[in-house]
Design an enzyme around this catalytic site. Structure first.
Site, PDB file in Angstrom:
ATOM      1  CD1 TRP A  21      19.755  30.607  22.896  1.00 41.37           C
ATOM      2  CD2 TRP A  21      20.251  32.297  24.055  1.00 41.37           C
ATOM      3  NE1 TRP A  21      20.854  31.186  22.322  1.00 41.37           N
ATOM      4  CE2 TRP A  21      20.947  32.345  23.163  1.00 41.37           C
ATOM      5  CE3 TRP A  21      20.443  33.156  25.170  1.00 41.37           C
ATOM      6  CZ2 TRP A  21      22.297  33.194  23.096  1.00 41.37           C
ATOM      7  CZ3 TRP A  21      21.496  34.186  24.997  1.00 41.37           C
ATOM      8  CH2 TRP A  21      22.361  34.026  23.963  1.00 41.37           C
ATOM      9  CG  HIS A  27      25.496  36.694  20.883  1.00 42.59           C
ATOM     10  ND1 HIS A  27      26.026  36.433  19.637  1.00 42.59           N
ATOM     11  CD2 HIS A  27      24.354  35.977  20.915  1.00 42.59           C
ATOM     12  CE1 HIS A  27      25.054  35.639  19.162  1.00 42.59           C
ATOM     13  NE2 HIS A  27      24.281  35.310  19.784  1.00 42.59           N
ATOM     14  CD  GLU A  60      25.499  38.185  16.232  1.00 43.90           C
ATOM     15  OE1 GLU A  60      26.189  38.449  17.088  1.00 43.90           O
ATOM     16  OE2 GLU A  60      25.701  37.271  15.472  1.00 43.90           O
ATOM     17  CG  ASP A  84      22.555  32.233  18.868  1.00 41.96           C
ATOM     18  OD1 ASP A  84      21.567  31.473  18.934  1.00 41.96           O
ATOM     19  OD2 ASP A  84      21.928  33.397  19.413  1.00 41.96           O
ATOM     20  CD  GLU A  85      28.215  34.719  17.210  1.00 37.97           C
ATOM     21  OE1 GLU A  85      27.676  35.134  15.883  1.00 37.97           O
ATOM     22  OE2 GLU A  85      28.706  35.596  18.159  1.00 37.97           O
ATOM     23  CD  GLU A 108      27.414  35.940  12.182  1.00 35.66           C
ATOM     24  OE1 GLU A 108      27.572  35.463  13.453  1.00 35.66           O
ATOM     25  OE2 GLU A 108      26.631  36.906  12.027  1.00 35.66           O
ATOM     26  CD  GLU A 127      28.944  38.578  20.217  1.00 35.47           C
ATOM     27  OE1 GLU A 127      28.101  39.266  19.742  1.00 35.47           O
ATOM     28  OE2 GLU A 127      29.434  37.608  19.764  1.00 35.47           O
ATOM     29  CB  THR A 176      32.057  35.016  16.407  1.00 32.85           C
ATOM     30  OG1 THR A 176      31.364  34.822  15.412  1.00 32.85           O
ATOM     31  CG2 THR A 176      32.527  36.512  16.410  1.00 32.85           C
ATOM     32  CG  HIS A 187      23.611  34.576  13.169  1.00 33.62           C
ATOM     33  ND1 HIS A 187      23.939  35.227  14.432  1.00 33.62           N
ATOM     34  CD2 HIS A 187      22.531  34.159  13.258  1.00 33.62           C
ATOM     35  CE1 HIS A 187      23.106  35.317  14.880  1.00 33.62           C
ATOM     36  NE2 HIS A 187      21.980  34.786  14.456  1.00 33.62           N
TER      37      HIS A 187
HETATM   38 FE   LIG Z   1      27.546  36.726  14.869  1.00 31.74          FE
HETATM   39 FE   LIG Z   2      27.512  37.132  18.472  1.00 29.28          FE
END
Ligand SMILES: [Fe+2]
Ligand SMILES: [Fe+2]
Length: 314
Positions: free
Chosen positions: A23, A104, A101, A186-187, A154, A66, A157, A190
């Site tokens: 995305w 974000h 990242e 995403d976090e 991670e 971020e 967040t 990760h």
């Molecule tokens: Fe992250």
């Molecule tokens: Fe992030």
């Protein structure tokens, strides 16, 4: 790092995504070339009308965190075993992680700009400060300690973005909820990666890994926005107020900190870890006792944090 790095291509394949299919921020923002652009902004702003003060403060704090990505990339690039001169090794992981990242801050920043609720100039000042001020996490250049930090962060967040997503929906912005939700996902991905690195290290070097884990927990996992400040303030002056607001809203609390630790203890099967030297056995026992110690402190320390005026909010 060399041992783990032999599999870097499959690690990247498993945990990171291609720019073509990932995305992108514009997927979730009004298109300025569209004739309905103004109408869409009006709708977006209407959705943001009811977002509460503390909520906006936490959101800005998250965005600034971020946006300080250059700091994190510079610091990961400097970890032992990450060699800029070997672009296909660990440095490829760092670049590709950074590239993900970077979306974000980009997405949240644009959304807040359009929301009409934020004093963008003040937010930008805080971002410039945070990048200038840097971070100190106590992990030196040691990969073991740095991966403990990144695994923990991670997860932290992920929780924070997930809760801002839930609250956005509650306060009327489905769009913002979706935005925070995709970032949270995403976090989480990760976090899985960094946790898996530690799992592998435990397999081949359990004692040193355990001692590194203990060391990081003794130092406490400092948040990346620890040095957060607003215009005219001393370094770090805003951080407590930001984390108080997060605590008040239940976006990220000391209970979450403990929960993350508990989840990591389970993930790495710390309780049953054998083949440890004496120092590492002590380290394991220290880690195992820590969640209860945190709970005891949390029970005693619950008090209402002070309200604070952020210059970021209009
Ligand atoms: Fe992250
Ligand atoms: Fe992030």
């Amino acid at each position: 790092m060399q041992f783990l790095g032999q599999k870097i291509e499959s690690i990247i394949e498993e945990f990171l995504k291609s720019p073509d299919t990932n995305w992108q921020p514009s997927d979730m923002l009004p298109d300025s070339s569209n004739e309905n652009f103004t109408k869409e902004i009006k709708e977006l702003q209407a959705q943001c009308k009811e977002l509460p003060y503390d909520y906006l403060a936490v959101l800005v704090g998250n965005v600034v965190t971020e946006e300080a990505l250059p700091t994190y990339e510079a610091w990961l690039t400097d970890v032992e075993g990450v060699d800029k001169l070997k672009p296909e090794g660990w440095s490829k992981w760092v670049r590709m992680w950074t590239a993900e990242e970077n979306r974000h801050g980009d997405l949240l920043n644009k959304y807040l700009y359009l929301s009409g609720r934020i004093d963008m100039r003040q937010m930008e000042i805080s971002t410039q400060y945070l990048i200038s001020d840097g971070i100190q996490i106590g992990a030196a250049r040691d990969p073991y300690r740095n991966f403990i930090y990144t695994a923990f962060q991670e997860l932290a967040t992920n929780i924070s973005h997930r809760r801002t997503a839930t609250l956005a929906k509650k306060h009327g912005s489905d769009q913002l909820s979706k935005i925070c939700g995709v970032i949270a996902a995403d976090e989480a991905r990760h976090a899985k990666a960094y946790k898996s690195f530690i799992t592998k290290i435990f397999e081949i070097d359990p004692s040193e890994m355990m001692i590194a884990f203990e060391d990081m927990m003794r130092k406490k996992i400092v948040m990346p926005a620890n040095f957060l400040r607003q215009s005219g303030e001393k370094i770090g002056a805003t951080f407590t107020h930001f984390s108080d607001a997060a605590q008040r809203l239940g976006i990220y609390t000391s209970i979450d900190y403990t929960q993350i630790l508990v989840s990591l203890i389970e993930e790495w099967n710390i309780a049953n870890m054998s083949d440890l030297n004496t120092a590492a056995e002590k380290a394991r026992d220290y880690i195992m006792a820590l969640p209860q110690r945190f709970r005891n402190i949390a029970d005693r320390g619950l008090k209402a944090p002070i309200e604070y005026e952020f210059n970021w909010i209009k």
